[in-house]
Scaffold this motif. Structure first.
Motif, PDB file in Angstrom:
ATOM      1  N   ASP A 101       0.862  -1.182   0.000  1.00  0.00           N
ATOM      2  CA  ASP A 101       0.000   0.000   0.000  1.00  0.00           C
ATOM      3  C   ASP A 101       0.895   1.228   0.000  1.00  0.00           C
ATOM      4  OD1 ASP A 101      -2.155   1.583  -0.011  1.00  0.00           O
ATOM      5  OD2 ASP A 101      -2.871   1.086   1.981  1.00  0.00           O
ATOM      6  N   LEU A 102       1.359   1.581  -1.181  1.00  0.00           N
ATOM      7  CA  LEU A 102       2.359   2.648  -1.308  1.00  0.00           C
ATOM      8  C   LEU A 102       1.771   3.838  -2.042  1.00  0.00           C
ATOM      9  CD1 LEU A 102       5.044   0.158  -2.622  1.00  0.00           C
ATOM     10  CD2 LEU A 102       4.766   0.885  -0.253  1.00  0.00           C
ATOM     11  N   GLY A 103       0.649   4.334  -1.555  1.00  0.00           N
ATOM     12  CA  GLY A 103       0.004   5.430  -2.254  1.00  0.00           C
ATOM     13  C   GLY A 103      -0.663   4.931  -3.525  1.00  0.00           C
ATOM     14  N   GLU A 104      -0.708   5.789  -4.539  1.00  0.00           N
ATOM     15  CA  GLU A 104      -1.405   5.456  -5.784  1.00  0.00           C
ATOM     16  C   GLU A 104      -0.793   4.240  -6.481  1.00  0.00           C
ATOM     17  OE1 GLU A 104      -2.229   7.673 -10.007  1.00  0.00           O
ATOM     18  OE2 GLU A 104      -2.402   8.876  -8.181  1.00  0.00           O
ATOM     19  N   VAL A 105       0.517   4.201  -6.562  1.00  0.00           N
ATOM     20  CA  VAL A 105       1.201   3.080  -7.217  1.00  0.00           C
ATOM     21  C   VAL A 105       0.934   1.781  -6.459  1.00  0.00           C
ATOM     22  CG1 VAL A 105       3.443   2.102  -7.832  1.00  0.00           C
ATOM     23  CG2 VAL A 105       2.993   4.522  -8.237  1.00  0.00           C
ATOM     24  N   GLY A 106       0.978   1.845  -5.136  1.00  0.00           N
ATOM     25  CA  GLY A 106       0.724   0.665  -4.326  1.00  0.00           C
ATOM     26  C   GLY A 106      -0.690   0.149  -4.495  1.00  0.00           C
ATOM     27  N   LYS A 107      -1.662   1.059  -4.584  1.00  0.00           N
ATOM     28  CA  LYS A 107      -3.051   0.649  -4.776  1.00  0.00           C
ATOM     29  C   LYS A 107      -3.238  -0.010  -6.140  1.00  0.00           C
ATOM     30  CE  LYS A 107      -5.281   1.213  -1.120  1.00  0.00           C
ATOM     31  NZ  LYS A 107      -5.466  -0.054  -0.431  1.00  0.00           N
ATOM     32  N   GLN A 108      -2.598   0.547  -7.175  1.00  0.00           N
ATOM     33  CA  GLN A 108      -2.695  -0.068  -8.505  1.00  0.00           C
ATOM     34  C   GLN A 108      -2.107  -1.475  -8.486  1.00  0.00           C
ATOM     35  OE1 GLN A 108      -0.743   2.950 -10.883  1.00  0.00           O
ATOM     36  NE2 GLN A 108      -2.698   3.721 -11.632  1.00  0.00           N
ATOM     37  N   LEU A 109      -1.006  -1.631  -7.782  1.00  0.00           N
ATOM     38  CA  LEU A 109      -0.379  -2.945  -7.666  1.00  0.00           C
ATOM     39  C   LEU A 109      -1.292  -3.911  -6.911  1.00  0.00           C
ATOM     40  CD1 LEU A 109       1.944  -4.866  -8.047  1.00  0.00           C
ATOM     41  CD2 LEU A 109       3.099  -3.801  -6.098  1.00  0.00           C
ATOM     42  N   GLN A 110      -1.926  -3.407  -5.879  1.00  0.00           N
ATOM     43  CA  GLN A 110      -2.860  -4.227  -5.105  1.00  0.00           C
ATOM     44  C   GLN A 110      -4.028  -4.685  -5.991  1.00  0.00           C
ATOM     45  OE1 GLN A 110      -5.131  -2.359  -1.763  1.00  0.00           O
ATOM     46  NE2 GLN A 110      -3.612  -3.427  -0.505  1.00  0.00           N
ATOM     47  N   ILE A 111      -4.527  -3.793  -6.829  1.00  0.00           N
ATOM     48  CA  ILE A 111      -5.650  -4.104  -7.707  1.00  0.00           C
ATOM     49  C   ILE A 111      -5.269  -5.170  -8.734  1.00  0.00           C
ATOM     50  CG2 ILE A 111      -7.108  -3.156  -9.568  1.00  0.00           C
ATOM     51  CD1 ILE A 111      -7.198  -0.543  -7.819  1.00  0.00           C
ATOM     52  N   VAL A 112      -4.107  -5.019  -9.382  1.00  0.00           N
ATOM     53  CA  VAL A 112      -3.724  -6.031 -10.378  1.00  0.00           C
ATOM     54  C   VAL A 112      -3.450  -7.368  -9.693  1.00  0.00           C
ATOM     55  CG1 VAL A 112      -2.832  -4.393 -12.082  1.00  0.00           C
ATOM     56  CG2 VAL A 112      -1.255  -5.395 -10.444  1.00  0.00           C
ATOM     57  N   SER A 113      -2.959  -7.334  -8.460  1.00  0.00           N
ATOM     58  CA  SER A 113      -2.727  -8.582  -7.719  1.00  0.00           C
ATOM     59  C   SER A 113      -4.052  -9.268  -7.392  1.00  0.00           C
ATOM     60  CB  SER A 113      -1.944  -8.305  -6.437  1.00  0.00           C
ATOM     61  OG  SER A 113      -0.683  -7.738  -6.744  1.00  0.00           O
ATOM     62  N   LEU A 114      -5.071  -8.491  -7.043  1.00  0.00           N
ATOM     63  CA  LEU A 114      -6.399  -9.048  -6.794  1.00  0.00           C
ATOM     64  C   LEU A 114      -6.970  -9.689  -8.061  1.00  0.00           C
ATOM     65  CD1 LEU A 114      -7.858  -6.210  -4.553  1.00  0.00           C
ATOM     66  CD2 LEU A 114      -7.700  -8.620  -3.884  1.00  0.00           C
ATOM     67  N   ILE A 115      -6.811  -9.016  -9.188  1.00  0.00           N
ATOM     68  CA  ILE A 115      -7.307  -9.564 -10.456  1.00  0.00           C
ATOM     69  C   ILE A 115      -6.532 -10.826 -10.819  1.00  0.00           C
ATOM     70  CG2 ILE A 115      -7.554  -9.128 -12.933  1.00  0.00           C
ATOM     71  CD1 ILE A 115      -8.059  -6.158 -12.155  1.00  0.00           C
ATOM     72  N   GLY A 116      -5.227 -10.789 -10.594  1.00  0.00           N
ATOM     73  CA  GLY A 116      -4.424 -11.989 -10.817  1.00  0.00           C
ATOM     74  C   GLY A 116      -4.887 -13.146  -9.950  1.00  0.00           C
ATOM     75  N   LEU A 117      -5.205 -12.854  -8.680  1.00  0.00           N
ATOM     76  CA  LEU A 117      -5.666 -13.890  -7.762  1.00  0.00           C
ATOM     77  C   LEU A 117      -7.010 -14.471  -8.205  1.00  0.00           C
ATOM     78  CD1 LEU A 117      -5.332 -15.477  -5.112  1.00  0.00           C
ATOM     79  CD2 LEU A 117      -6.416 -13.550  -3.931  1.00  0.00           C
ATOM     80  N   ILE A 118      -7.921 -13.613  -8.661  1.00  0.00           N
ATOM     81  CA  ILE A 118      -9.221 -14.089  -9.143  1.00  0.00           C
ATOM     82  C   ILE A 118      -9.020 -15.055 -10.310  1.00  0.00           C
ATOM     83  CG2 ILE A 118     -11.339 -13.387 -10.359  1.00  0.00           C
ATOM     84  CD1 ILE A 118     -11.202 -10.768  -8.630  1.00  0.00           C
TER      85      ILE A 118
END
Length: 197
Positions: free
Chosen positions: A70-87
């Motif tokens: 969770d590193l600001g905007e970049v961290g949130k984008q990374l979190q989102i792509v990781s969630l999509i990858g997990l799905i």
């Protein structure tokens, strides 16, 4: 397809070499997941074979820790792509997902909790990403309930019984409602791409 499996494992190996380095690697990691890993997992989720099962453990070892970034905007984008990858991974390797249900559910709840805690502090684009992360976490958890079965339900029951935080109880209710909706609409096995816009 042996080439698809080989390329997927190469993407995972590349992620493993980058993910614990300095935060400046976040954009590169996001690119590898959204441009490489997600399309490969999406393909594997659409066909019935053992490829997804074979790469599942290595992919989980990469994707689950990235939910904590969770590193600001970049961290949130990374979190989102990781969630999509997990799905996509859960769909690609659904036969063995029950074996990993506890750690998947716990990481998803931790991801939701962190995003929810900082929701009021975010503004602008970061707020939008935080809301997207919360929504995707709810969706991913509902999919985990469906694909991981009874073990996942037991883990959520333990979380509910051990915490009286009203926000958490509300989130669990939302997850369960979304889970029932996915079952009713037969959308458990829908896969996802990431659109940065």
């Amino acid at each position: 397809n042996k080439d698809r499996r080989r390329f997927t494992l190469k993407f995972i190996s590349l992620l493993q070499s980058k993910m614990f380095r300095h935060t400046e690697e976040a954009c590169l990691i996001q690119g590898i997941i959204s441009g490489g890993l997600i399309p490969m997992l999406k393909q594997q989720a659409m066909i019935e074979n053992v490829e997804g099962v074979e790469i599942a453990r290595a992919a989980l070892q990469v994707l689950l820790p990235l939910l904590r970034w969770d590193l600001g905007e970049v961290g949130k984008q990374l979190q989102i792509v990781s969630l999509i990858g997990l799905i996509n991974l859960m769909n690609a390797a659904h036969p063995i997902m029950p074996h990993h249900s506890a750690k998947i559910i716990c990481e998803l709840f931790a991801c939701w909790g962190h995003s929810n805690r900082y929701l009021n502090e975010c503004k602008g684009r970061e707020l939008e990403l935080c809301q997207t992360s919360i929504s995707l976490t709810t969706h991913a958890t509902a999919i985990a309930l469906a694909l991981c079965g009874e073990r996942a339900h037991q883990t959520i029951a333990k979380i509910r019984s051990s915490d009286v935080d009203p926000c958490l109880v509300k989130h669990i209710t939302e997850v369960e409602e979304h889970y029932r909706q996915l079952l009713q609409e037969n959308k458990i096995h829908d896969t996802h791409y990431y659109n940065a816009d």
